[in-house]
Scaffold this motif. Sequence first.
Motif, PDB file in Angstrom:
ATOM      1  N   ARG A 167      -3.641   4.168   7.753  1.00 17.33           N
ATOM      2  CA  ARG A 167      -2.978   2.928   7.772  1.00 17.33           C
ATOM      3  C   ARG A 167      -2.444   2.395   6.453  1.00 17.33           C
ATOM      4  N   ILE A 168      -1.126   1.951   6.708  1.00 14.25           N
ATOM      5  CA  ILE A 168      -0.239   1.794   5.367  1.00 14.25           C
ATOM      6  C   ILE A 168       0.050   0.112   5.566  1.00 14.25           C
ATOM      7  N   ARG A 169      -0.019  -0.753   4.455  1.00  8.77           N
ATOM      8  CA  ARG A 169       0.268  -2.009   4.504  1.00  8.77           C
ATOM      9  C   ARG A 169       1.148  -2.324   3.188  1.00  8.77           C
ATOM     10  N   VAL A 170       2.306  -2.921   3.658  1.00 11.70           N
ATOM     11  CA  VAL A 170       3.193  -3.311   2.710  1.00 11.70           C
ATOM     12  C   VAL A 170       3.547  -4.879   3.026  1.00 11.70           C
ATOM     13  N   ASN A 171       3.307  -5.673   1.941  1.00 14.02           N
ATOM     14  CA  ASN A 171       3.202  -6.931   2.037  1.00 14.02           C
ATOM     15  C   ASN A 171       2.347  -7.703   3.328  1.00 14.02           C
ATOM     16  N   HIS A 172       3.252  -8.074   4.300  1.00 13.55           N
ATOM     17  CA  HIS A 172       2.461  -8.550   5.443  1.00 13.55           C
ATOM     18  C   HIS A 172       2.848  -7.457   6.725  1.00 13.55           C
ATOM     19  N   LEU A 177      -1.281   4.939  12.273  1.00  9.72           N
ATOM     20  CA  LEU A 177      -1.089   6.111  12.579  1.00  9.72           C
ATOM     21  C   LEU A 177      -2.432   6.861  12.955  1.00  9.72           C
ATOM     22  N   ARG A 178      -2.426   7.496  14.123  1.00  7.35           N
ATOM     23  CA  ARG A 178      -3.483   7.945  14.675  1.00  7.35           C
ATOM     24  C   ARG A 178      -3.113   9.238  15.364  1.00  7.35           C
ATOM     25  N   LEU A 179      -3.886  10.187  15.129  1.00 14.57           N
ATOM     26  CA  LEU A 179      -3.689  11.856  15.665  1.00 14.57           C
ATOM     27  C   LEU A 179      -4.990  12.294  16.116  1.00 14.57           C
ATOM     28  N   HIS A 180      -4.746  13.162  17.400  1.00 16.29           N
ATOM     29  CA  HIS A 180      -6.103  13.498  17.755  1.00 16.29           C
ATOM     30  C   HIS A 180      -5.487  14.896  18.802  1.00 16.29           C
TER      31      HIS A 180
END
Length: 231
Positions: A167-172, A177-180
């Motif tokens: 999980r990447i959060r930049v400002n709002h 990203l999920r991988l299985h």
Amino acid sequence: MIRLLLIASIGAVLSACASNSIQEIPVQEPIQPNAQFTPVEMARPQTASLWNQEPQSLFGNRRARNVGDILTVIVSVDEIAEMQNSLERTRTSNENFNANALFGVPEWAANTLPGGSSLTPGVDLSRSADLSGDGSVRRQERITLQLAAEVIEQRPNGHLVILGTQRIRVNHEIRDLRLHGIVRPEDITRDNTITHEKIAAADIVYTGRGQVTATTKPRWGSQLLDILVPF
């Protein structure tokens, strides 16, 4: 006299040296069959090898192979799909059926039906149909990213089930990203990485939410009108 004293002193020195050099040799007792050895006596030097496969070794195997190990997944998608279809169909059908004599029915119809109508022709059909269609689809996808995944299960055949989230959060704005998927240990490179095309049953989800996503998404009123209005 001096010579006698010198000879006596030399003899005394030699006798003292001989008495100091001769020592008693201790006699070692034979080892008994049921004798107990201390841990110090039982210790043996352990040999080390440069070709040890443990991860701590210089030439060890650092690939992920057990539950809890971590490996790096490289996702690099650069694909272009293009499809074009064309369809054209033409069909013409004519049917004409005349009943000039049918047990006197045409004469009866000529006298009975108004306006001089008759049963000739009894059936006259004409039909023509034209159909043409043309479709084209072009799609281009490009994704490049790296993700660390953890081995969560080891199958009986040795295959590894991996799961990775990021999980990447930049400002709002948030990007998830999920991988299985399932990987083979032999497909993992020596630097402990694997590419996405070697992952079986791969489930890669890349989503985002935030102010930018909300701006590009139609409002709920427009979505409701798209459902209700058929034109």
